[in-house]
Every structure is written in C-alpha cells, then in structure tokens.
Design a protein around this motif. Structure first.
Motif, short mmCIF file in Angstrom:
data_model
loop_
_atom_site.label_atom_id
_atom_site.label_comp_id
_atom_site.label_asym_id
_atom_site.label_seq_id
_atom_site.Cartn_x
_atom_site.Cartn_y
_atom_site.Cartn_z
N PRO A 206 1.97 1.63 4.20
CA PRO A 206 0.73 0.90 4.46
C PRO A 206 0.32 0.15 3.19
O PRO A 206 0.40 0.71 2.10
CB PRO A 206 -0.29 2.01 4.76
CG PRO A 206 0.51 3.26 4.92
CD PRO A 206 1.77 3.07 4.15
N LYS A 207 -0.10 -1.09 3.34
CA LYS A 207 -0.48 -1.87 2.16
C LYS A 207 -1.95 -1.65 1.83
O LYS A 207 -2.75 -2.57 1.82
CB LYS A 207 -0.17 -3.35 2.40
CG LYS A 207 1.31 -3.66 2.60
CD LYS A 207 2.12 -3.57 1.32
CE LYS A 207 2.82 -2.27 1.07
NZ LYS A 207 3.39 -2.13 -0.25
N ILE B 67 -5.91 5.76 -5.37
CA ILE B 67 -4.59 5.13 -5.45
C ILE B 67 -3.57 6.16 -5.92
O ILE B 67 -3.94 7.24 -6.38
CB ILE B 67 -4.60 3.89 -6.39
CG1 ILE B 67 -5.02 4.29 -7.82
CG2 ILE B 67 -5.54 2.83 -5.83
CD1 ILE B 67 -4.99 3.14 -8.83
N SER B 68 -2.30 5.83 -5.79
CA SER B 68 -1.26 6.78 -6.22
C SER B 68 -1.27 6.91 -7.74
O SER B 68 -1.76 6.03 -8.45
CB SER B 68 0.11 6.27 -5.75
OG SER B 68 0.40 5.04 -6.38
N GLU C 279 -5.04 -7.11 -0.18
CA GLU C 279 -5.40 -5.74 -0.52
C GLU C 279 -6.57 -5.64 -1.50
O GLU C 279 -7.18 -4.57 -1.65
CB GLU C 279 -4.16 -5.00 -1.06
CG GLU C 279 -4.32 -3.49 -0.98
CD GLU C 279 -3.05 -2.72 -1.32
OE1 GLU C 279 -1.94 -3.28 -1.18
OE2 GLU C 279 -3.18 -1.56 -1.75
N GLU D 24 -0.31 -3.62 -7.63
CA GLU D 24 -1.23 -2.56 -8.06
C GLU D 24 -1.51 -2.62 -9.57
O GLU D 24 -2.62 -2.34 -10.01
CB GLU D 24 -0.72 -1.17 -7.63
CG GLU D 24 0.56 -0.70 -8.30
CD GLU D 24 1.26 0.44 -7.54
OE1 GLU D 24 1.01 0.62 -6.35
OE2 GLU D 24 2.08 1.14 -8.17
C1 LIG Z 1 -3.08 1.66 -2.57
C2 LIG Z 1 -1.74 1.12 -2.70
O1 LIG Z 1 -1.23 0.40 -1.86
C3 LIG Z 1 -1.09 1.30 -3.96
C4 LIG Z 1 -2.03 0.60 -4.87
O2 LIG Z 1 0.15 0.69 -3.88
C5 LIG Z 1 -0.89 2.71 -4.42
O3 LIG Z 1 -1.83 3.51 -4.38
O4 LIG Z 1 0.22 3.02 -4.86
#
Ligand SMILES: CC(=O)[C@](C)(O)C(=O)O
Ligand SMILES: NC(=O)C1=CN([C@@H]2O[C@H](COP(=O)(O)OP(=O)(O)OC[C@H]3O[C@@H](n4cnc5c(N)ncnc54)[C@H](OP(=O)(O)O)[C@@H]3O)[C@@H](O)[C@H]2O)C=CC1
Ligand SMILES: [Mg+2]
Ligand SMILES: [Mg+2]
Length: 490
Positions: free
Chosen positions: A154-155, A413-414, A393, A221
């Motif tokens: 998912p973007k 976020i990751s 995004e 990101e």
């Molecule tokens: C939220 C998302 O798509 C990121 C920024 O790629 C991530 O959290 O890795």
C-alpha cells in the motif's frame, strides 16, 4: 547474501525499474476469489499487519496472526492489537504449517531472521508475501523454490490503509511477483485478490516489480514524504519564533498546516495548491520554490544515487547491526526539538489562513514534490509510480503530523522510512541555512501585507503556465480522474 539489484546486468536493472502498468478495474472482476477459503497468516501485528488484517477479514478472508513467543508471553502491543480485535493468535509452529499465504509484516530489519525462521515451517507450494521489497532486493534473500513470492505494497501508512477502507474506498497499491519465485504461475492472481481484500483496487493498482517498488518507495519516504515535512516543520517553526510570532500559533500553523495545504494537492495537484493563494502570494511561493529546487536538487540526486547504488541500504544495515544506535539517537533528538516540545496554541486558524500565512510551507511542498518526481523519473521510475510516491502520498503523511506532530509521523511510518527521513533532515537543515536567513514573517506566519493584490499580467501567465505544464501535473490529472471514476462506482 548480496544486494540482488547489484547482481543484475544493467539492461535487466533498467527493465525492472521501468515495470509499471496501471491495472484496469476489469482485471479485478474475480475479487478475492483466489484467496477464498485459503488460510492467511500474518506475522507481526503493527502498523501494516493490524490494518491490512482488519481489511482482509472484512473482505471475507481467513486471517490469523503468528507472533514471536516473547510477544505472546509478555502480551505485548502486537498481541493486544490482534486479540482485542478478535483474531486467532498463535506461535509460528502452531500457525505457519497451516498457512496457504504467509504475510510477512514485520519491520524490514527483521525480515532475514523472520523469513529464515518461518521458511522451514511453510508448507510445500505456499505463498510468502511482503509489503516492501527490501529483503529481496537489497539483501538478496533467497526463497525456497517451491514457494511463490509476491508483494502487495500500500502506498501509504497503515493507519490510512484502514481509514480509507472503512470509508468504503482504498489506497493506491503496488503489486509485484518475484520472478525467481513463481513456480505455479499463480503469483499475480494471489496478489490481485490480496489487493482487492485490502481495498486497494478501488484507488488504483500498479503492476510493478520488487525492484521498482524498493527504489521508488525509499526515495519518496526519505525526501518529500517524510524528510521534507520534518525539515520544513523545524525550520518554519524556529523562523516564526525568531520573528516574534507567538510560539503556540507557530506550532499550530505547522502541525495542521501541512494537512490543510496538501489537501489541496489531493484534489487538484500542485496547481490547485498554489491557486489557493492570492496572485501576489502565488508568485512569491513560485519564486521561493524555484530557489529551493535549485538549492535542494543535489540532495535529491544524492538520495536517489545512494538508493540505486545500495549505499543507503548498506549504511542502514550497519546501523541495524549496531542495535539501531543512530536511529534511536536521531529519534530522541527529534523529540527534543522546539517544534515538537511546543504545544499548539488555543487559537483559531481558518482554512484559508493556513495558505495565506504559510506561503513558505506551500513552496516547500511544491519544491519537494516536483524534485522527488523529477529525480525518480530521471532514474527510470515510471511517472505513475513516481506520482504515487511523491504527490499522492504527501497528504497521507501530513495527516499523521496533524495527529501528534513528528512523533506520530515517525512512529507510524516504517523504521526504514524513519531512518531515511532523519538522514535527509540532517543534510537539508544546514543546506537551507543561508536561504532561511533571507526569510521573514511575510512568507511564514503573517502573510503578505499588501495594499492591493495587483500583479503583472505577463508574469502571472508565465507562473501559471510553468505550474500547469510540470509533468507531475499531467500524470496526476489522469490518475486523479481514474480515482474519481472509481469512487463513483463504489
Ligand atoms: C508509509 C509508507 O508508505 C512508507 C513511507 O513507505 C513507509 O512507512 O515505509
Ligand atoms: N509503516 C507503514 O506504514 C508501511 C510499512 N510498510 C512495510 O510493511 C512492513 C511492516 O512495517 P510496519 O508495519 O511499519 O512494522 P511495525 O514496526 O509496525 O512492526 C510490525 C510488527 O512486527 C513485530 N516484530 C518485530 N520484530 C519481530 C521479530 N523479530 N519477529 C517477529 N515479529 C517481530 C512487532 O511485534 P512484537 O515486537 O510485539 O513482536 C510489530 O507488531 C515493512 O516491510 C515496511 O517496510 C509498507 C508501507 C507502509
Ligand atoms: Mg511507501
Ligand atoms: Mg516505505
């Protein structure tokens, strides 16, 4: 294990980077059929794990969670997320051997160890899925030959994956099948059904490759999505305080300002965001953004170069091996910034005021979106992917700042995105130091104080033409058109 991308011949690298096809709604006519009655076991129940699982279950699929023993014994947040939502939770040994599809939704840092642990437990011919291709592309993970390997990415942040689904919609999603692991030729059918299960097909699905996903996701990101918003927040706040603006007002203007100005992006791209300003303010924002683009272009190029060469992943993996020393230090430093520590004041700011008093923020968003898009497409990423990873995004990430400032953004976020965000911020703040010296409260905090809104006709035409003819606007209006059409039929 070696960097998989770097082992490929140039021709193959370019072909993989360019893989991107916007899928037609009719291609999803079978819905979730390919996954009906199959057992989907999610590993990890965090930002993506919980929210994707909730959507998949609501779409009629069989979802349960395999958590590591400590998480179950200590009833950690992941265990609470899953059990409080009524999901079956078990150990790897209990659940993985029964799984038809294993959804690896643990942090990227853990993928090698998690995959090595679960792979021997997976049944013959099952499917392993990811939501980010880092492990396969940057670490060169080799998966058992009988297993199908797919990606459904998912973007957007996990919180929005759920929020959009609950609204009856979805978020744009990128799907891919790892060519080295598609023994039964069923990868695409499974990925499509999974994307339907999360609601992604209602917003737009791109058929892409693991490589194109990784090299574009990391770029988006690090730069515009998270890095630019963090740098912009810190610089704009400090400038307003220096200019004598009430800190509570400054804090509020930024915390909610990104969300408000980027909402205009969502509806009508950069053009619409700038159209929300008066004509003199629009020309000012345009000029500032041109200046910002000239200053920041080398930084955007450096991020893309380091992502392509593997330098970024190599240095981040060194930090993983060092117990995340840098990530944790930078996270703690962010918590100590003036912006983060100053609560939003109890003042009314109208929707229009966020634009009028946030000209510099508008300029920063425009510069970041356009630079990220330009840099990605120059590196061989197709325009549709670059659009999702830059313009589309940005409002979704801005929503997280509105919730609880940079803390919330970085928590949602990751960890991979968070690490890259700090890298960008550390380079960008000093890079903009001279530029910021020339900034006054007319472009951030107070708005232009003009007696009349007159502008030169020729200059206005020039600015409007430049705005409307940027390539991100062309692809954006087509993709937003599809999304609006899809919204009408749901
Ligand atoms: C939220 C998302 O798509 C990121 C920024 O790629 C991530 O959290 O890795
Ligand atoms: N965050 C986002 O919005 C997005 C993330 N992605 C991708 O989705 C994937 C998941 O990221 P995200 O949702 O941020 O992850 P989170 O950081 O939210 O954590 C996921 C879960 O993994 C569990 N976990 C951590 N370490 C281990 C381990 N060694 N073994 C087993 N479980 C573990 C944690 O539970 P516990 O510690 O309790 O075991 C946690 O619940 C990544 O590949 C990421 O790149 C893609 C798009 C957006
Ligand atoms: Mg992403
Ligand atoms: Mg990411």
């Amino acid at each position: 294990m070696a960097n998989y991308f770097n082992t490929l011949p140039l021709r193959e690298q370019l072909a993989q980077l360019a893989q991107c096809r916007f899928m037609h709604t009719a291609e999803f006519a079978d819905g979730v059929e390919a996954l009906k009655g199959k057992k989907m076991v999610v590993i990890g129940c965090g930002a993506q794990g919980l929210n994707q699982g909730l959507n998949l279950r609501d779409s009629g699929l069989d979802v349960s969670y395999a958590l590591r023993p400590e998480a179950i014994e200590q009833k950690r947040q992941s265990w609470k997320n899953a059990t409080e939502n009524g999901f079956v939770v078990g150990t790897y040994e209990e659940l993985i051997p029964t799984a038809d599809v294993v959804l690896n939704l643990t942090p990227d840092k853990q993928h090698t160890s998690v995959v090595n642990t679960v792979m021997p437990l997976m049944k013959e011919g099952a499917c392993l899925s990811y939501s980010h291709g880092f492990n396969i592309v940057e670490e060169g993970m080799k998966i058992r030959d009988d297993l199908t390997v797919i990606m459904v990415a998912p973007k957007c942040p996990g919180s929005e994956v759920r929020a959009e689904y609950v609204r009856g919609f979805g978020v744009p999603t990128l799907i891919a099948v790892h060519e080295d692991n598609d023994p039964k030729g069923e990868g695409l059918a499974l990925a499509k059904a999974y994307a339907v299960g999360t609601g992604g097909h209602k917003a737009g699905v791109l058929m892409s490759s693991f490589i194109a996903e990784v090299k574009s996701d990391l770029m988006g990101e690090q730069t515009i999505l998270c890095g630019m918003l963090q740098t912009g927040s810190l610089l704009c706040f400090d400038k307003m305080v220096e200019e004598g603006i009430d800190p509570g007002y400054a804090s509020k203007l930024i915390q909610y300002g990104w969300e408000t100005v980027t909402e205009a992006l969502k509806y009508g791209g950069v053009t619409n965001m700038l159209d929300r300003l008066s004509n003199p303010a629009k020309i000012k924002a345009f000029d500032l953004s041109e200046e910002l683009k000239d200053i920041m272009r080398p930084l955007y190029n450096k991020h893309q170069d380091d992502i392509m060469s593997g330098h970024f992943s190599k240095t981040m993996m060194e930090d993983w091996a060092n117990d995340d020393a840098n990530l944790l230090k930078w996270r703690a430093e962010t918590a100590e910034t003036n912006f983060e520590k100053t609560p939003a004041g109890d003042v009314e700011i109208s929707e229009q005021e966020f634009f009028d008093n946030g000209i510099l923020m508008v300029a920063m968003v425009k510069a970041g979106v356009e630079l990220a898009f330009e840099t990605m497409t120059a590196a061989g990423i197709i325009a549709e992917s670059a659009y999702y990873e830059s313009l589309h995004e940005t409002p979704l990430i801005a929503n997280t700042i509105a919730r609880k400032k940079l803390y919330e953004m970085n928590a949602t976020i990751s960890d991979t995105a968070e690490y890259g965000c700090y890298l960008y911020n550390h380079a960008c703040v000093p890079l903009l130091a001279d530029f910021m010296k020339g900034i006054k409260s007319d472009v951030i905090g107070k708005g232009l104080s003009l007696d009349d809104n007159g502008v030169d006709n020729a200059r206005l035409i020039e600015v409007n033409t430049a705005l409307r003819s940027h390539p991100v606007e062309a692809v954006g209006s087509v993709l937003r058109g599809y999304m609006a059409d899809m919204k009408k039929i749901v």
